[in-house]
Each structure stands twice: as structure tokens, then as C-alpha cells.
Write an enzyme that holds these catalytic residues in place. Structure first.
Site, PDB file in Angstrom:
ATOM      1  N   TYR A  41      19.916 -16.673 -21.720  1.00 38.32           N
ATOM      2  CA  TYR A  41      21.121 -16.353 -20.959  1.00 38.32           C
ATOM      3  C   TYR A  41      21.784 -17.610 -20.449  1.00 38.32           C
ATOM      4  O   TYR A  41      21.193 -18.700 -20.487  1.00 38.32           O
ATOM      5  CB  TYR A  41      20.783 -15.405 -19.803  1.00 38.32           C
ATOM      6  CG  TYR A  41      20.084 -16.042 -18.619  1.00 38.32           C
ATOM      7  CD1 TYR A  41      18.755 -16.453 -18.690  1.00 38.32           C
ATOM      8  CD2 TYR A  41      20.760 -16.255 -17.412  1.00 38.32           C
ATOM      9  CE1 TYR A  41      18.122 -17.039 -17.598  1.00 38.32           C
ATOM     10  CE2 TYR A  41      20.131 -16.840 -16.322  1.00 38.32           C
ATOM     11  CZ  TYR A  41      18.814 -17.222 -16.418  1.00 38.32           C
ATOM     12  OH  TYR A  41      18.192 -17.811 -15.346  1.00 38.32           O
ATOM     13  N   LYS A  78      16.331 -21.481 -21.570  1.00 37.64           N
ATOM     14  CA  LYS A  78      16.820 -20.600 -20.492  1.00 37.64           C
ATOM     15  C   LYS A  78      16.590 -19.135 -20.862  1.00 37.64           C
ATOM     16  O   LYS A  78      17.513 -18.375 -21.138  1.00 37.64           O
ATOM     17  CB  LYS A  78      18.299 -20.880 -20.190  1.00 37.64           C
ATOM     18  CG  LYS A  78      18.745 -20.358 -18.825  1.00 37.64           C
ATOM     19  CD  LYS A  78      20.053 -20.962 -18.413  1.00 37.64           C
ATOM     20  CE  LYS A  78      20.677 -20.297 -17.212  1.00 37.64           C
ATOM     21  NZ  LYS A  78      19.897 -20.346 -15.984  1.00 37.64           N
ATOM     22  N   GLU A 123      11.157 -27.658  -9.522  1.00 39.08           N
ATOM     23  CA  GLU A 123      12.556 -27.297  -9.238  1.00 39.08           C
ATOM     24  C   GLU A 123      12.564 -26.083  -8.327  1.00 39.08           C
ATOM     25  O   GLU A 123      11.516 -25.552  -7.963  1.00 39.08           O
ATOM     26  CB  GLU A 123      13.311 -27.010 -10.544  1.00 39.08           C
ATOM     27  CG  GLU A 123      12.726 -25.892 -11.373  1.00 39.08           C
ATOM     28  CD  GLU A 123      13.393 -25.720 -12.741  1.00 39.08           C
ATOM     29  OE1 GLU A 123      14.587 -26.028 -12.886  1.00 39.08           O
ATOM     30  OE2 GLU A 123      12.700 -25.246 -13.661  1.00 39.08           O
ATOM     31  N   LEU A 163      14.457 -26.672 -16.081  1.00 40.14           N
ATOM     32  CA  LEU A 163      15.685 -26.368 -16.805  1.00 40.14           C
ATOM     33  C   LEU A 163      16.627 -27.569 -16.683  1.00 40.14           C
ATOM     34  O   LEU A 163      16.747 -28.164 -15.612  1.00 40.14           O
ATOM     35  CB  LEU A 163      16.356 -25.128 -16.204  1.00 40.14           C
ATOM     36  CG  LEU A 163      17.567 -24.668 -17.021  1.00 40.14           C
ATOM     37  CD1 LEU A 163      17.114 -23.993 -18.314  1.00 40.14           C
ATOM     38  CD2 LEU A 163      18.451 -23.735 -16.221  1.00 40.14           C
TER      39      LEU A 163
HETATM   40  N1  PDD Z   1      19.939 -20.503 -12.656  1.00 39.90           N
HETATM   41  N2  PDD Z   1      16.605 -24.330 -12.705  1.00 39.90           N
HETATM   42  C1  PDD Z   1      16.429 -23.018 -12.883  1.00 39.90           C
HETATM   43  C2  PDD Z   1      15.042 -22.483 -12.963  1.00 39.90           C
HETATM   44  C3  PDD Z   1      17.539 -22.163 -12.998  1.00 39.90           C
HETATM   45  O1  PDD Z   1      17.359 -20.843 -13.212  1.00 39.90           O
HETATM   46  C4  PDD Z   1      18.859 -22.703 -12.881  1.00 39.90           C
HETATM   47  C5  PDD Z   1      20.087 -21.846 -13.006  1.00 39.90           C
HETATM   48  C6  PDD Z   1      18.983 -24.089 -12.678  1.00 39.90           C
HETATM   49  C7  PDD Z   1      20.332 -24.753 -12.564  1.00 39.90           C
HETATM   50  O2  PDD Z   1      20.982 -24.804 -13.812  1.00 39.90           O
HETATM   51  P1  PDD Z   1      22.576 -24.818 -13.898  1.00 39.90           P
HETATM   52  O3  PDD Z   1      23.032 -25.940 -13.019  1.00 39.90           O
HETATM   53  O4  PDD Z   1      22.860 -25.071 -15.307  1.00 39.90           O
HETATM   54  O5  PDD Z   1      23.070 -23.491 -13.382  1.00 39.90           O
HETATM   55  C8  PDD Z   1      17.837 -24.869 -12.604  1.00 39.90           C
HETATM   56  C9  PDD Z   1      21.035 -19.584 -12.835  1.00 39.90           C
HETATM   57  C10 PDD Z   1      22.237 -19.909 -12.024  1.00 39.90           C
HETATM   58  C11 PDD Z   1      20.538 -18.162 -12.606  1.00 39.90           C
HETATM   59  O6  PDD Z   1      19.446 -17.887 -13.096  1.00 39.90           O
HETATM   60  O7  PDD Z   1      21.228 -17.341 -12.023  1.00 39.90           O
END
Ligand code: PDD
Length: 293
Positions: A33, A147, A179, A204
């Protein structure tokens, strides 16, 4: 009011949208996703998100269901048809439907589902007050750079945080922070440098992270890309998290310990302001598509 969602080529009212019970996203979390934020009806950092979608799909040998341009056209149509000003566009690609069996089926056709969610992004109380987090053991699988929708460890971590009366959780592995439960984690150390884990399979590769580190460097703030311990975090001047749905949010408490003076620090506040400005003007978007791919 019902939303219009996208399912495999069709725009439908959400009540009419369906997916097979044999879909491998449902049976195996065999799906990936992306979440792209929408600020004032404009997609934020979208090339980076689409580049990462391609990378996640390649890692799982799932074909891209549409080209990047076609996906963006669907995102824009959903924003328009749902009159979305601020919020997110979610997209999910699954390997498709097939009789339940573990290996990749030969004939499955990938499914693409997309929908919007309205929510405020800039004027949120957490940006003014900062958020509190607890640490939890990182019990996730070893390919966190993909992801995937297999998010049960994150769901459990957020629930634990909620039950502890705080906003979120930071994952810890081998005594080092990996993270946040759905965001990348940072501290500002005594030297005034930003410290955040380097990219690898353990985290991620955040699209927001990439933009925020660019903005830090442009502001002459030094960035140390390395793992940090919880003890370093407790002693940090500042802490913050980044993701598409929260941009940059200050962290003011970790495991009940106050960070800095317990209020959002100057570097976190500055980076949030710079990120919001870049999101509004569409700056940085092209470069991130390259650095994230
Ligand atoms: N989550 N680390 C994890 C485990 C994440 O699920 C996310 C993003 C990030 C940040 O990635 P980005 O800057 O590309 O959004 C880091 C999304 C927002 C979610 O699961 O809703």
C-alpha cells in the site's frame, strides 16, 4: 455522505465496492500500500510514493496494475469527485484472487483499490503540544522496507500506546530504536545534529523522511544517519517523527521521560514549517522520486 472509491477500473459508491473473499490481500496480507497526503487538493510528495510502490511490488514479483501516470490520474479523479481538500489518498495493490495456496499463483490478476479520507493536516493540536510515545519491542518481520499491509505488530503497538494513555509507540530492537509504529523516528542530540536510523531492511524508507532530511541539509542542520539507543533518546534535546499523514510531529515524552523542556523544540517546529511550505508549493517532489527509487 458516501465516498466514491476506486476498485479495479471502476469508480463506485463505497457501499457498492467489493473484493473477492479469495483475494490474497485478505488471505495472506499478500499486498502492498501507499498513503499520499493531500494538502489543499494537491498531492504531496507523490512521485516518491509511486516510486516506492513500484519497489515494493518488484520485491514481491507483483506487476504494477497501472503505470505511475495512470495511478496519479485515478488519485486526482478521487480527489475531485470527493471534493477532498485535506486528507489522504490510500492505495493498495494485492496479488489478486486465487484458490488458497501459499506460492504465487500463475494466473492471478492484481487488484488495485483506492480511496480518500478527509482529515486536517496542518492545524492539528499535536503539532502545538507534541506527542507522547512509549517504546515496545520490534516484533515485526525482517523486510520492513516493503510497505506490506501485514501491519498487525503496528496495530498492537498503537493499541498498547492508546491503553497507556499516550499517542504512539517507538519500536526497539537490540536496544536501538528502529522507527515509530507508522512513522520514522528522529532525535536531536546535544550537538544539535539530527540522528535517525540509516536506510536498510529494518525500517520503511519514508518518503517524508527523504524530504525532511533534504530540508535539514538545506538549513545547515547536520544529519547523522545511524541507529540510536533509547537512553540517547531520553537525553535528547528534541525528538520528532515523520510520515505522509502527520508530516513532522514533535515528540515531547518517551516512556514517561520528558524530552528537552517537554514542549516542541525549535528544530522540530522549523522542519514542520518548512515541510508544510514545500508541500504547499510542490517543491522537492521530483528529487525525492529519484532518491527514493
Ligand atoms: N505509514 N515507517 C512506517 C512503519 C510507516 O508505516 C510509515 C508510513 C513511515 C513513514 O513513511 P512515509 O513518510 O513515506 O509516509 C515510516 C503510513 C502513513 C501509514 O501506514 O498510514
Amino acid at each position: 455522505m458516501s465516498r466514491i472509491v476506486y476498485v479495479n477500473g471502476e469508480y463506485l459508491p463505497e457501499e457498492a465496492a467489493t473484493i473477492s473473499v479469495f483475494d490474497r490481500g485478505f488471505l495472506f496480507a499478500d499486498a502492498v500500500y501507499e498513503v499520499t497526503s493531500v494538502l489543499e487538493a494537491r498531492l504531496v510528495d507523490n512521485p516518491g510514493h509511486l516510486a516506492r510502490l513500484r519497489r515494493s511490488l518488484e520485491a514481491l514479483c507483483i506487476p504494477m496494475p497501472l503505470t505511475e501516470d495512470e495511478i496519479e490520474a485515478v488519485q486526482r479523479t478521487l480527489i475531485e469527485r470527493n471534493r477532498l481538500q485535506n486528507g489522504i489518498v490510500y492505495l493498495q495493490v494485492t496479488r489478486g484472487a486465487a484458490d488458497r495456496d501459499f506460492p504465487y499463483p500463475k494466473k492471478a490478476i492484481p487488484s488495485l483499490v483506492m480511496f480518500t479520507q478527509a482529515r486536517p493536516l496542518v492545524d492539528v493540536p499535536a503539532a502545538r503540544t507534541g506527542i507522547k510515545v512509549i517504546s515496545v519491542p520490534d516484533i515485526r518481520w525482517a523486510r520492513r522496507d516493503i510497505k506490506t499491509v501485514g501491519l498487525l505488530a503496528q496495530v498492537m503497538a498503537k493499541q498498547k500506546a492508546l491503553e497507556a494513555g499516550v499517542h504512539d509507540a517507538w519500536f526497539v530492537q537490540d536496544r536501538k530504536v528502529t522507527e515509530g509504529s507508522s512513522n520514522n523516528a528522529y532525535i536531536v542530540n546535544a550537538a544539535g545534529n539530527i540522528v535517525t536510523r540509516r536506510l536498510g531492511n529494518e525500517i520503511l524508507h519514508g518518503v517524508t523522511r527523504s524530504t525532511v532530511l533534504d530540508l535539514s541539509k538545506q538549513s545547515n542542520i547536520l544529519v547523522e544517519e545511524r541507529a540510536f539507543t533509547l537512553e540517547e533518546a531520553y537525553e535528547a534535546r528534541e525528538a520528532f517523527v515523520t510520515s505522509a499523514s502527520i508530516f513532522v510531529l514533535p515528540v515531547v515524552e518517551i516512556d514517561g521521560r520528558r524530552i528537552g523542556d517537554g514542549s516542541p523544540g525549535p528544530i522540530s517546529r522549523r522542519l514542520r514549517a518548512l515541510y508544510v511550505e514545500a508541500a504547499r508549493t510542490g517543491e522537492n517532489q521530483e528529487e525525492n522520486a529519484t532518491s527514493e527509487s
